[in-house]
Design a protein around this motif. Structure first.
Motif, short mmCIF file in Angstrom:
data_model
loop_
_atom_site.label_atom_id
_atom_site.label_comp_id
_atom_site.label_asym_id
_atom_site.label_seq_id
_atom_site.Cartn_x
_atom_site.Cartn_y
_atom_site.Cartn_z
N UNK A 38 0.83 -1.21 0.00
CA UNK A 38 0.00 0.00 0.00
C UNK A 38 0.87 1.26 0.00
N UNK A 39 1.99 1.21 0.70
CA UNK A 39 2.91 2.35 0.73
C UNK A 39 3.55 2.56 -0.64
N UNK A 40 3.88 1.47 -1.32
CA UNK A 40 4.47 1.58 -2.65
C UNK A 40 3.46 2.13 -3.66
N UNK A 44 3.91 9.53 -5.46
CA UNK A 44 5.26 9.98 -5.10
C UNK A 44 5.21 11.26 -4.27
N UNK A 45 4.24 12.12 -4.56
CA UNK A 45 4.12 13.37 -3.82
C UNK A 45 3.79 13.14 -2.35
N UNK A 49 5.99 5.20 -3.88
CA UNK A 49 6.72 4.95 -5.12
C UNK A 49 5.89 5.24 -6.36
N UNK A 50 4.58 5.41 -6.20
CA UNK A 50 3.74 5.75 -7.33
C UNK A 50 3.26 4.57 -8.15
N UNK A 51 3.41 3.33 -7.63
CA UNK A 51 2.86 2.17 -8.34
C UNK A 51 1.35 2.30 -8.37
N UNK A 52 0.74 1.81 -9.42
CA UNK A 52 -0.70 1.93 -9.55
C UNK A 52 -1.41 0.66 -9.13
N UNK A 53 -2.56 0.84 -8.50
CA UNK A 53 -3.47 -0.27 -8.26
C UNK A 53 -4.16 -0.50 -9.61
N UNK A 54 -3.82 -1.59 -10.28
CA UNK A 54 -4.27 -1.80 -11.66
C UNK A 54 -5.78 -1.89 -11.78
N UNK A 55 -6.46 -2.46 -10.80
CA UNK A 55 -7.91 -2.57 -10.86
C UNK A 55 -8.54 -1.17 -10.81
#
Length: 103
Positions: A38-40, A44-45, A49-55
């Motif tokens: 969840x933190x990843x 980024x702001x 890390x700004x990874x997206x939850x694809x769903x």
């Protein structure tokens, strides 16, 4: 991804592949996940890390297409979908047809 709803299982599998790559897991070897997923996935702001939850991202892209159908009535996209999928109603009142495509 912006035209079709991806199955939740596919989004989950792609997220698992991403996390395994990020945390360096090889075959049966398990590494320590130092940061929660969840933190990843936080922007980024906000320190992530700004990874997206694809769903969620898939649903947002589909909502964007729906918004275009609601607001841009003079586009070719709207005219084709109107003729094929909701000729006698509005986009929001459209019913699933018998031989409809995945679009």
């Amino acid at each position: 991804m912006s035209c079709f709803k991806l199955p939740d299982s596919l989004c989950k599998d792609l997220g698992a592949l991403t996390s395994r790559f990020w945390w360096g897991q090889k075959k049966e070897e398990r590494k320590i996940p130092w940061v929660a997923w969840d933190k990843l996935c936080t922007p980024k702001t906000d320190g992530g890390m700004g990874f997206r939850d694809l769903r969620a991202f898939n649903l947002a892209l589909l909502a964007k297409q729906g918004w275009r159908l609601l607001k841009n009535h003079n586009t070719l996209f709207y005219q084709v979908f109107k003729a094929k999928y909701f000729a006698n109603s509005t986009f929001l009142e459209a019913q699933l047809g018998k031989r409809s495509s995945y679009a």
